[in-house]
Write an enzyme that holds these catalytic residues in place. Structure first.
Site, mmCIF file in Angstrom:
data_model
loop_
_atom_site.group_PDB
_atom_site.id
_atom_site.type_symbol
_atom_site.label_atom_id
_atom_site.label_comp_id
_atom_site.label_asym_id
_atom_site.label_seq_id
_atom_site.Cartn_x
_atom_site.Cartn_y
_atom_site.Cartn_z
ATOM 1 N N CYS A 21 -27.360 -1.200 -22.170
ATOM 2 C CA CYS A 21 -28.744 -1.702 -22.141
ATOM 3 C C CYS A 21 -29.212 -2.278 -20.810
ATOM 4 C CB CYS A 21 -28.936 -2.766 -23.217
ATOM 5 S SG CYS A 21 -29.124 -2.057 -24.846
ATOM 6 N N LYS A 75 -38.398 -6.593 -25.548
ATOM 7 C CA LYS A 75 -37.003 -6.161 -25.528
ATOM 8 C C LYS A 75 -36.537 -5.968 -24.072
ATOM 9 C CE LYS A 75 -33.173 -4.004 -26.437
ATOM 10 N NZ LYS A 75 -32.161 -4.004 -27.420
ATOM 11 N N GLU A 96 -33.684 -3.882 -31.089
ATOM 12 C CA GLU A 96 -32.397 -4.443 -31.471
ATOM 13 C C GLU A 96 -31.996 -5.518 -30.470
ATOM 14 O OE1 GLU A 96 -30.621 -3.839 -34.338
ATOM 15 O OE2 GLU A 96 -30.116 -5.711 -33.364
HETATM 16 C C1 UDX Z 1 -27.238 -6.806 -24.581
HETATM 17 C C2 UDX Z 1 -28.097 -7.967 -25.111
HETATM 18 O O1 UDX Z 1 -27.343 -9.187 -25.051
HETATM 19 C C3 UDX Z 1 -28.529 -7.669 -26.542
HETATM 20 O O2 UDX Z 1 -29.394 -8.676 -27.009
HETATM 21 C C4 UDX Z 1 -29.245 -6.328 -26.584
HETATM 22 O O3 UDX Z 1 -29.593 -5.965 -27.897
HETATM 23 C C5 UDX Z 1 -28.365 -5.237 -26.001
HETATM 24 O O4 UDX Z 1 -27.946 -5.596 -24.682
HETATM 25 P P1 UDX Z 1 -24.707 -6.063 -24.883
HETATM 26 O O5 UDX Z 1 -24.981 -5.135 -23.743
HETATM 27 O O6 UDX Z 1 -24.093 -5.500 -26.113
HETATM 28 O O7 UDX Z 1 -26.054 -6.771 -25.344
HETATM 29 O O8 UDX Z 1 -23.724 -7.234 -24.388
HETATM 30 P P2 UDX Z 1 -23.946 -8.622 -23.605
HETATM 31 O O9 UDX Z 1 -23.178 -9.646 -24.314
HETATM 32 O O10 UDX Z 1 -25.363 -8.905 -23.321
HETATM 33 O O11 UDX Z 1 -23.178 -8.346 -22.225
HETATM 34 C C6 UDX Z 1 -23.663 -7.420 -21.263
HETATM 35 C C7 UDX Z 1 -22.769 -7.415 -20.049
HETATM 36 O O12 UDX Z 1 -22.901 -8.639 -19.303
HETATM 37 C C8 UDX Z 1 -21.264 -7.299 -20.369
HETATM 38 O O13 UDX Z 1 -20.652 -6.434 -19.453
HETATM 39 C C9 UDX Z 1 -20.762 -8.714 -20.214
HETATM 40 O O14 UDX Z 1 -19.399 -8.755 -19.899
HETATM 41 C C10 UDX Z 1 -21.635 -9.197 -19.066
HETATM 42 N N1 UDX Z 1 -21.779 -10.678 -19.020
HETATM 43 C C11 UDX Z 1 -22.412 -11.324 -20.038
HETATM 44 C C12 UDX Z 1 -21.278 -11.378 -17.939
HETATM 45 O O15 UDX Z 1 -20.707 -10.801 -17.007
HETATM 46 N N2 UDX Z 1 -21.440 -12.737 -17.908
HETATM 47 C C13 UDX Z 1 -22.072 -13.417 -18.901
HETATM 48 O O16 UDX Z 1 -22.174 -14.648 -18.791
HETATM 49 C C14 UDX Z 1 -22.569 -12.687 -20.009
#
Ligand code: UDX
Ligand code: ADP
Length: 464
Positions: free
Chosen positions: A278, A222, A162
Site C-alpha cells: 500500500c 485512504k 480497507e
Molecule cells: C498499511 C496501513 O497501516 C493500513 O491501514 C492499510 O490498510 C494498508 O497499508 P500494512 O502495509 O499492512 O498496512 O502494514 P503497516 O503496519 O502499515 O506497515 C507498513 C510498513 O511500514 C512495513 O514494512 C513496516 O515494517 C513499516 N513500518 C511501520 C516501519 O518501518 N516503522 C513503523 O514504525 C511502522
C-alpha cells in the site's frame, strides 16, 4: 434494505480476511469469495485450515468456524455475482509497469475487468463496493462502465477503503478505529445503499465509529491516511541517519518525540524501510494525481517520502558492503526475514528484496530464512526486478529452513523482518558457526546491542 448474499471478487490479503470476519459476525449473510486463481481458491478450501494462502494470526480459526457454514470460496465468479445483493471488489491494483503513468499510476485493468463482468452477469440491482486501494475517482469510472454496459439494472457504487494492517488483520477488522463508507450522499438510493453496508458493519462495530462521506472523500482519505503513516516512517528513518552520524540513538529520540501527545508514539520505529502493497503505491497515486492537476509542489512534497525510503534501503545495503571491507563478492550473507513485516507471508515491496538485489549486484551469495515465506515466492520477487537472469538468482540465492542453517559459515547476518523468533535464537551458537569477524546488521532494531557485542558480534543497528 437487508443484505442476504455478499460476493467478494478477489481472495487475497484484503478480501480473504475481511470476508471471513464479516461471515463470522453476520451468520445470516452468505458470503462467497471468488477468484480467477484456482490454486488460491483451492488453498482457501484446504481441509487443513493451516494451509490457507494468507498467513494472519487468528485467521485460521475464523475460517474453521465459518467456512462452508456461511463463507464459501469458489472460482465460479458469474454465479456468485448473480446471487449477490452486494459485490465487493477486492482485486489487486498494482502500479502500472507500462505506458502513461508507468511507475506511478495504479493499473486499473483488473478493476475494469471486474466491472465488465458484473455488468455482463447481473440480472438484479446491485450494490458494488470498492474495497481495493484505488486512486480517487475510480468509483466514477466503475459507475460509467456499469451504467453503460449493463443489462439495465441499477447499481450503487460505494467506497469502503480497507484500513487493516497485515499481521494484525483479524484484530483490526474486529476492532477498527473507524469504518469509512463513501457513497452518493445526494440521492435516496445512494443513502439506502450506504445504510445497507452500515448495517453489515454494525453487527460488531459501534455506530460512532462508522463514518459516511462522499465517495471522493472516502477514496482520498485512504490515500491520505497511508501517506501520513508512511511519512512518519520516512521522517524517523531520515533521523536515523542523522543519529548514526551524531551519536544520538533513534529509539531514544522516537520515545521522547512520541510522548508529545500531539505526535503520539506509533509508527516511529526506524527500520530498513517500509514495504507492503500500500504505502508506496498510494503515495505514487497521490503524486500522480497532484501532478495531473498541475500541483507540482504538492507532488514533490509527497514524493520525498518515497525518496527517503529508497535511500534508507540503499544505504543499509551500502553500509553492509562498506563494513565488510568494501567487498561482499563471493561472501555468504544470511538474511533473517523476507516478509515486509512480521506476522505475514506477504512480501510485496519488502525492503529485503531491494537489499538482496543491491548485494547480488555486488556478487554476494545470499542465504535467506523467513518463517512464513516460501522459496518460490522469494525467487519470484527477485526475478520480478529483472536485474539478472533467473538462473543467476537461483545460483546466488539459497533458501534455508531455519536461522541456524542460514547463519552457518556466513560473513554477516542481516535482520530484515522483525519476527519475534529472531529475538530468542541461540545467538551464541549462531556466532560460533559464523566466519570471523562475525557481522550482525539489525535493520529492525530488534536485538540488544550490548548482549550481542558481548557474544563477540560486530554489531550495527539502524539509527545508533
Ligand atoms: C498499511 C496501513 O497501516 C493500513 O491501514 C492499510 O490498510 C494498508 O497499508 P500494512 O502495509 O499492512 O498496512 O502494514 P503497516 O503496519 O502499515 O506497515 C507498513 C510498513 O511500514 C512495513 O514494512 C513496516 O515494517 C513499516 N513500518 C511501520 C516501519 O518501518 N516503522 C513503523 O514504525 C511502522
Ligand atoms: P490485496 O492485498 O489487495 O488483497 P492480492 O493480490 O492479495 O491483493 O489479492 C487480489 C486477488 O484478486 C488475487 O488473488 C487475484 O487473483 C484476484 N483477481 C484479480 N483480478 C481478478 C478478476 N478479474 N476476477 C477475480 N479475481 C481477480
Amino acid at each position: 434494505m437487508k443484505i442476504k448474499n455478499i460476493c467478494c471478487i478477489g481472495a487475497g490479503y484484503v478480501g480473504g480476511p475481511t470476508m471471513a470476519v464479516i461471515a463470522q459476525k453476520c451468520p445470516e449473510i452468505n458470503v462467497t469469495v471468488v477468484d480467477i486463481n484456482e490454486k488460491r481458491i483451492e488453498a482457501w478450501n484446504d481441509k487443513d485450515v493451516e494451509n490457507i494462502p494468507v498467513y494472519e494470526p487468528g485467521l485460521s480459526k475464523v475460517i474453521a468456524e465459518t467456512r462452508d457454514r456461511n463463507l464459501f470460496f469458489s472460482t465460479d465468479i458469474d454465479s456468485a455475482i448473480d446471487k449477490a445483493d452486494m459485490v465487493f471488489i477486492s482485486v489487486n491494483t498494482p502500479t502500472k509497469t507500462y505506458g502513461i503513468g508507468k511507475g506511478m499510476a495504479a493499473d486499473l485493468k483488473y478493476i475494469e475487468l471486474c466491472a465488465r463482468q458484473i455488468a455482463r452477469v447481473s440480472k438484479s440491482d446491485k450494490i458494488v463496493v470498492e474495497k481495493s486501494t484505488l486512486p480517487v475517482r475510480t468509483a466514477e469510472a466503475l459507475k460509467n462502465i456499469l451504467d453503460n454496459t449493463g443489462n439495465g439494472v441499477n447499481y450503487q457504487i460505494l467506497s469502503n477503503p480497507e484500513f487493516l494492517a497485515e499481521g494484525t488483520a483479524v484484530e483490526d477488522l474486529l476492532n477498527p478505529d473507524r469504518v469509512l463508507i463513501g457513497g452518493d450522499v445526494e440521492s435516496p438510493q445512494g443513502k439506502e445503499a450506504m445504510q445497507a453496508l452500515v448495517d453489515v458493519y454494525a453487527h460488531w462495530v459501534d455506530k460512532s465509529r462508522i463514518l459516511t462521506t462522499s465517495v471522493w472523500s472516502s477514496e482520498l482519505s485512504k490515500l491520505t491516511a497511508n501517506a501520513f503513516l508512511a511519512q512518519r516512517v520516512s521522517s524517523i528513518n531520515a533521523m536515523s541517519e542523522l543519529c548514526e552520524k551524531t551519536g544520538a540513538d533513534v529509539n531514544e529520540v522516537a520515545k521522547a518525540v512520541g510522548m508529545d501527545s500531539r505526535i503520539g508514539p506509533k509508527f516511529l520505529k526506524a527500520s530498513v524501510g517500509f514495504g507492503g502493497s500500500c504505502f508506496q503505491k498510494d503515495i505514487l497515486n497521490l503524486v500522480y494525481i497532484a501532478k495531473s492537476f498541475g500541483l507540482n509542489e504538492v507532488a514533490d512534497y509527497w514524493e520525498q517520502v518515497i525518496i527517503i525510503n529508497d535511500h534508507q534501503k540503499r544505504r543499509f545495503a551500502a553500509n553492509v558492503v562498506k563494513t565488510l571491507f568494501n567487498t561482499v563478492s563471493g561472501k555468504k550473507i544470511a538474511f533473517l526475514g523476507w516478509a515486509f513485516k512480521k506476522d505475514t507471508n506477504d512480501t510485496r515491496e519488502s525492503a529485503a528484496i531491494y537489499v538482496a538485489d543491491y548485494l547480488l549486484n555486488e556478487q554476494a551469495e545470499i542465504v535467506i530464512y523467513d518463517p512464513k515465506v516460501k522459496a518460490e515466492q522469494i525467487y519470484a520477487d527477485l526475478d520480478y526486478l529483472n536485474s539478472r537472469p533467473c538462473e543467476e538468482n537461483r545460483r546466488c540465492v539459497t533458501v534455508a529452513n531455519n536461522s541456524y542453517t542460514a547463519g552457518k559459515d556466513a560473513h554477516a547476518i542481516l535482520v530484515l523482518t522483525e519476527w519475534d523468533e529472531f529475538k530468542t535464537l541461540n545467538w551464541e551458537k549462531i556466532y560460533n558457526d559464523m566466519l570471523k569477524p562475525a557481522f550482525l546488521f539489525d535493520g529492525r532494531r530488534l536485538l540488544e546491542r550490548k548482549i550481542k557485542e558481548k557474544i563477540g558480534f560486530e554489531f550495527y543497528a539502524i539509527g545508533s
